[in-house]
Design a protein around this motif. Structure first.
Motif, short mmCIF file in Angstrom:
data_model
loop_
_atom_site.label_atom_id
_atom_site.label_comp_id
_atom_site.label_asym_id
_atom_site.label_seq_id
_atom_site.Cartn_x
_atom_site.Cartn_y
_atom_site.Cartn_z
N ARG A 1 2.11 -3.06 -5.67
CA ARG A 1 1.64 -2.73 -4.33
C ARG A 1 1.72 -3.93 -3.39
O ARG A 1 2.17 -3.82 -2.25
N ASP B 1 -0.08 8.58 -4.91
CA ASP B 1 -1.27 9.41 -4.94
C ASP B 1 -1.22 10.56 -3.94
O ASP B 1 -2.24 11.20 -3.66
N ILE C 1 0.00 3.84 -0.56
CA ILE C 1 0.31 4.16 -1.96
C ILE C 1 0.94 5.55 -1.98
O ILE C 1 0.25 6.55 -1.76
N THR D 1 -8.03 2.48 -8.98
CA THR D 1 -6.63 2.12 -9.22
C THR D 1 -6.44 1.59 -10.63
O THR D 1 -5.40 1.80 -11.26
#
Length: 317
Positions: A164, A256, A253, A102
């Motif tokens: 996040r 991605d 997430i 990340t």
């Protein structure tokens, strides 16, 4: 003249070599990022220490005085406040795995991070997902109490666009239920939720904080939030599929998950993860035209060639 040129060339090579061996750029030292596990342990210890030594004005929330503004106020447990209930006894936690990739770290590890949060006032409505647009007031501060950002009026936030840990934290709070218009033209939301969350840097900026605002490398962030409303099953790209369903690997997430990434890169269309892409497989047929939505909003995903991949994700179908 030739001899002088050769000497200058050799000198230039020495200077270039010296620059390549120097860990600085334009006089600024380049510090390699710290290991994720090391920073997580340090951040978690900082948060736990803070929670053990601080309390919030829970008594005012339990019995609100007439002029109470329903703002969370933190203070240190000491002296006359020695009998206050510490935050450590009032928070809930959630564990979120974070990959070193990340932050483009060289080591290939996944480290569990703990997010701490509490509700000072539970909302009367439902809870958004990490992929919903949510109406929020917020204030961000460091453990020192220094405020780095705030918005005192409600604003819509599409949670995948934010940190996040912030989006994950918001998903633990309930929102309000009704918008009330005041005679002066303002509006308020009844039954909104009020809470606070503590984010380790691995769920925030880690080693890449914003240039302004006072956030440093590996800082723990604290957010006080007032959750008003949310758009249930937000479909940000309006392709017929709620954004939360476009988290194909279910890792929380959305950025991605990009089915047609290789096609986009080769054709120069740019990078559009599925939740922002109206044609998820880049086959020229919109995603909305490759799914079926019935009158009750239920979605089915045809697989016309029977290869196990639904048409909207299969460029060959």
């Amino acid at each position: 003249m030739k001899e002088k040129g050769v000497l200058l060339f050799i000198a230039a090579l020495f200077i270039l070599a010296a620059c390549n061996n120097d860990d600085s750029t334009n006089g600024v030292e380049v510090v390699p990022p710290r290991p994720l596990a090391e920073v997580e342990a340090e951040n978690n210890a900082e948060i736990k220490e803070f929670l053990n030594t601080h309390y919030y004005n829970y008594e005012e929330f339990e019995n609100p005085p007439a002029d109470f503004n329903f703002k969370i106020v933190l203070d240190t447990i000491a002296g006359e406040t020695q009998d206050k209930i510490p935050l450590s006894e009032q928070v809930s936690t959630m564990t979120i795995p974070v990959s070193s990739a990340t932050f483009n770290l060289e080591d290939d590890v996944v480290v569990d991070h703990t997010l701490y949060y509490f509700e000072a006032r539970e909302g009367t409505g439902g809870s958004p997902t990490i992929a919903d647009s949510t109406l929020v007031k917020y204030e961000g501060q460091l453990l020192s109490g220094d405020v780095f950002d705030s918005n005192v009026t409600y604003t819509w936030q599409y949670l995948p666009f934010f940190l996040r840990g912030y989006g994950a934290g918001i998903s633990n709070f309930k929102v309000g239920t009704e918008v009330i218009s005041n005679p002066d033209g303002t509006a308020e939301i009844t039954g909104s939720g009020i809470g606070m969350m503590f984010l380790p840097s691995g769920l925030a900026y880690y080693n890449n904080p914003p240039l302004s605002g006072g956030i440093s490398l590996y800082d723990v962030l604290v957010f006080q939030v007032n959750t008003g409303l949310f758009e249930e099953a937000t479909d940000y790209d309006n392709d017929g599929i709620p954004s939360i369903m476009e988290d194909l690997n279910n890792n929380g997430i959305l950025s991605d998950d990009n089915t047609d990434q290789s096609i986009e890169l080769s054709s120069g269309f740019g990078f559009l993860p599925n939740h922002l892409d109206r044609d998820d497989d880049q086959d020229g047929t919109l995603t909305r035209d490759e799914i079926v939505i019935d009158n009750e909003g239920n979605i089915t995903f045809p697989d016309s060639d029977g290869d196990g991949t639904p048409d909207y994700l299969d460029a060959d179908s």
